[in-house]
Write a protein that holds these residues in place. Structure first.
Motif, PDB file in Angstrom:
ATOM      1  N   ALA A  77      21.024  41.966  14.562  1.00  0.00           N
ATOM      2  CA  ALA A  77      20.504  42.225  15.903  1.00  0.00           C
ATOM      3  C   ALA A  77      19.472  41.206  16.401  1.00  0.00           C
ATOM      4  N   ASP A  81      19.396  38.885  19.925  1.00  0.00           N
ATOM      5  CA  ASP A  81      18.313  38.871  20.916  1.00  0.00           C
ATOM      6  C   ASP A  81      17.748  37.467  21.112  1.00  0.00           C
ATOM      7  N   LYS A  91      24.564  39.544  26.084  1.00  0.00           N
ATOM      8  CA  LYS A  91      25.263  40.068  24.904  1.00  0.00           C
ATOM      9  C   LYS A  91      26.778  39.893  24.969  1.00  0.00           C
ATOM     10  N   ASP A 141      26.213  47.753  21.832  1.00  0.00           N
ATOM     11  CA  ASP A 141      25.053  48.603  22.088  1.00  0.00           C
ATOM     12  C   ASP A 141      23.970  47.849  22.849  1.00  0.00           C
ATOM     13  N   GLY A 142      23.732  46.594  22.463  1.00  0.00           N
ATOM     14  CA  GLY A 142      22.738  45.786  23.165  1.00  0.00           C
ATOM     15  C   GLY A 142      23.112  45.565  24.613  1.00  0.00           C
ATOM     16  N   ASP A 146      21.289  46.934  28.194  1.00  0.00           N
ATOM     17  CA  ASP A 146      20.969  45.960  29.246  1.00  0.00           C
ATOM     18  C   ASP A 146      21.484  46.378  30.619  1.00  0.00           C
ATOM     19  N   CYS A 370      14.465  52.213  24.375  1.00  0.00           N
ATOM     20  CA  CYS A 370      14.571  50.766  24.149  1.00  0.00           C
ATOM     21  C   CYS A 370      13.966  49.948  25.281  1.00  0.00           C
ATOM     22  N   LYS A 372      14.530  46.413  27.086  1.00  0.00           N
ATOM     23  CA  LYS A 372      15.687  45.518  27.225  1.00  0.00           C
ATOM     24  C   LYS A 372      15.481  44.170  26.544  1.00  0.00           C
ATOM     25  N   ALA A 375      16.466  44.832  23.031  1.00  0.00           N
ATOM     26  CA  ALA A 375      17.303  46.034  22.996  1.00  0.00           C
ATOM     27  C   ALA A 375      18.201  46.101  21.768  1.00  0.00           C
ATOM     28  N   ALA A 376      18.874  44.995  21.431  1.00  0.00           N
ATOM     29  CA  ALA A 376      19.812  45.017  20.302  1.00  0.00           C
ATOM     30  C   ALA A 376      19.081  45.345  19.007  1.00  0.00           C
ATOM     31  N   THR A 377      17.914  44.712  18.795  1.00  0.00           N
ATOM     32  CA  THR A 377      17.159  44.936  17.557  1.00  0.00           C
ATOM     33  C   THR A 377      16.596  46.347  17.502  1.00  0.00           C
ATOM     34  N   THR A 380      19.378  49.047  17.182  1.00  0.00           N
ATOM     35  CA  THR A 380      19.970  48.946  15.846  1.00  0.00           C
ATOM     36  C   THR A 380      19.043  49.525  14.791  1.00  0.00           C
TER      37      THR A 380
END
Length: 454
Positions: A77, A81, A91, A141-142, A146, A370, A372, A375-377, A380
Motif C-alpha cells: 500500500a 501512495d 490508483k 480499495d485505494g 479516493d 481514511c 485520501k 488512503a491505500a495504506t 489496508t
C-alpha cells in the motif's frame, strides 16, 4: 431517440469521480474479479486435491503458501501512495497492473504439467495469483476511497462485497463442475476468460475528467490528484501516523482485530464441526456454504448498504454485532437440535447473511476514517488487522477444542462481537472527519491544527 441517448450519457459517465452509476458498476466488477480466483484457489483446488487423495498436510501447505501475499498487503500500500502515473489517476494504473497480473497468473496455473504430482509448481502459480489478487485489492480499495463520496460508501461497499462473495461462491461451484467435466487445465483457462473480460472496466473508465485513458493517449493529471499525491516517503509515513494515531482509528483497529477473530474461528470451525461432529461430507458442506453465502451476498448488495446509509454506521454495527452474539450464544445452548440439518442450514444462512452485512458496515466505516492522501495504506492497515484476527482465530480454534466442548467453543466465539460492540461506542465519526479534513500538506510539510480533539 436523441433524448434517450443524452439521458444515458448523463446517467452513465466515463469518469468515476463524476457519476455514481459508473462507480457502482466498475467497483462491483473489480470485486467480482477478486472473487473468481479466490473461489478457485482457496476452495475448489483444495477440494480437488482432497478428492484425488492428497494428504491434509499437502493441502494445508498449498493453502498456507497462497495465503502469504494477503498477509503482507500493508507493504504494498505505501508504494501505491508514493508512486503512480498521475496523468492516468492516483490508483487506476495500479488497478490495471494488478488486474493484468491476475489474468496472466491465472492462465499460468492452467499450464502446469501434471499438477496433481507437481504441487511445488501449483503452489508457485497459486502464490502469484494471490499476489496479484492482493495487489488489485489494495489498488481498488485505494481508488474507492479516493472517488466514492462519504454518502455513497455504505451502498458501494454493499455492492462490492456482495459481488466478491457471489464471485467466490459461483467460481467454487462452477470451477468444481468444470474440473470434473473438462479437467483442471481447461477449467482454469475457462474461468480466466471471465477475469480477462473484467479488464475492460479499469481500461475504459477513468478516475477524473481530462485524465489519460492509457499512457499513449492524450490527457493530464487532474488538480485533485495533484493536491492529494505525496512525493516523499517521510511525508507519507508522517501523514499515516498522524491519522492512524487518532482515537477513533486506534479503537476501530482493535475492534477490527477482535471481530476478525470471530471470522477466523467460525470459518475454520464449521468444516470440522459439520464433517467430524455431524457426519456431513465435504461435498455437502461446499454446497450449503455456496448457497448460504450467495444468498447473503445478494441481500448485502441490495439491502446491507442501504441500511447503513439510512440508520448510520454505529447503530448498524452495534445491531449486527449484537444479533451475531445472540445467535452464536443461542446455538451453543441447543446441542440437542444439532442433529437436525434444518437447524444447521438456518444457522449458516443467518450467520453468513449477518456476516455479509457486518463486513459492509465495517468496510464503509474504515473508508470513512481514511484520509485520501494515504488512503491505500490506511485502509489496508484496517484490513490487515482484520486478517491478522482471522489468522489468530483460526490458530486459536485448536487450543479451544482441546480444552472445551463444542458448546464452550461457541460461547467463547460469542464474546468477540460483544467486545467490538463495546469498543465502537468510543468512535466518533464526525469529530474524526473534522480532524482529518483539517490536515493540510504544504510542500513537504504536514500541517495538522488542533481543530477538535478526537
Amino acid at each position: 431517440m436523441a433524448k434517450g441517448t443524452i439521458d444515458l450519457k448523463i446517467r452513465f459517465s466515463r469518469n468515476l469521480a463524476d457519476n455514481a452509476l459508473t462507480r457502482y458498476v466498475t467497483f462491483s466488477a473489480l470485486y467480482l474479479a477478486q472473487g473468481i480466483p479466490e473461489g478457485m484457489t482457496f476452495f475448489a483446488i483444495p477440494a480437488w486435491l482432497a478428492m484425488n487423495g492428497k494428504s491434509a498436510l499437502e493441502i494445508a501447505a498449498f493453502v498456507g503458501v497462497i495465503g502469504i501475499p494477503w498477509s503482507f498487503k500493508i507493504l504494498i500500500a505505501p508504494m501505491m501512495d508514493r508512486f503512480t502515473l498521475l496523468a492516468m489517476g492516483r490508483k487506476r494504473p495500479w488497478v490495471i497492473f494488478g488486474q493484468l497480473g491476475l489474468i496472466l497468473s491465472f492462465l499460468n496455473i492452467g499450464l502446469i504439467p501434471d499438477p496433481l504430482n507437481n504441487l511445488t509448481g501449483l503452489m508457485i502459480a497459486g502464490f502469484f495469483i494471490s499476489f496479484f489478487g492482493a495487489f488489485q485489492d489494495v489498488a481498488t480499495d485505494g481508488m474507492a476511497v479516493d472517488v466514492i463520496p462519504v454518502n455513497e460508501q455504505a451502498r458501494a461497499n454493499g455492492l462490492m462485497w456482495g459481488s466478491k462473495i457471489i464471485g467466490t461462491s459461483l467460481s467454487l461451484v462452477i470451477g468444481t463442475w468444470l474440473i470434473n467435466s473438462l479437467g483442471f487445465s481447461l477449467a482454469v483457462s475457462s474461468l480466466s476468460v471471465a477475469v480477462a473480460c473484467i479488464m475492460i472496466f479499469p481500461i475504459y473508465f477513468k478516475e477524473r475528467a481530462g485524465e489519460k485513458a492509457m499512457p499513449w493517449t492524450s490527457g493530464q493529471a487532474s488538480p485533485d490528484s495533484k493536491n492529494t499525491q505525496l512525493r516523499s516517503w517521510k511525508l507519507i509515513f508522517k501523514s499515516f501516523y498522524k491519522v492512524v494515531s487518532l482515537k477513533s482509528s486506534v479503537v476501530f483497529g482493535i475492534g477490527s482485530f477482535a471481530v476478525g477473530n470471530m471470522y477466523g474461528l467460525i470459518d475454520t470451525l464449521f468444516p470440522i464441526f459439520t464433517i467430524q461432529e455431524l457426519g456431513w461430507t465435504n461435498t455437502s458442506f461446499s454446497q450449503i456454504f455456496s448457497i448460504t453465502t450467495v444468498i447473503g451476498g445478494i441481500l448485502g448488495m441490495f439491502v446491507g448498504g442501504f441500511l447503513v446509509d439510512y440508520f448510520g454506521k454505529i447503530k448498524m454495527l452495534s445491531l449486527y454485532l449484537g444479533i451475531l452474539a445472540v445467535l452464536i450464544t443461542a446455538f451453543a445452548f441447543m446441542p440437542n437440535l444439532w442433529r437436525f440439518n434444518s437447524v444447521i442450514y438456518a444457522f449458516l444462512l443467518l450467520y453468513y447473511t449477518l456476516y455479509t452485512f457486518l463486513c459492509i458496515a465495517v468496510f464503509a466505516s474504515a473508508m470513512h476514517l481514511c484520509w485520501k492522501t494515504v488512503a491505500a495504506t490506511q485502509f489496508t492497515l484496517y484490513m490487515a488487522l482484520n486478517n491478522m484476527g482471522r489468522s489468530s482465530g483460526a490458530a486459536l480454534l485448536g487450543v479451544l477444542k482441546e480444552n472445551f466442548s463444542w458448546e464452550g467453543v461457541f460461547l467463547f466465539i460469542a464474546i468477540m462481537p460483544v467486545l467490538m460492540v463495546v469498543l465502537i461506542q468510543f468512535i466518533n465519526f464526525s469529530k474524526h472527519r473534522e480532524r482529518v479534513d483539517s490536515f493540510v500538506i504544504l510542500g513537504e510539510t504536514l500541517v495538522a491544527p488542533n481543530v477538535t480533539k478526537d
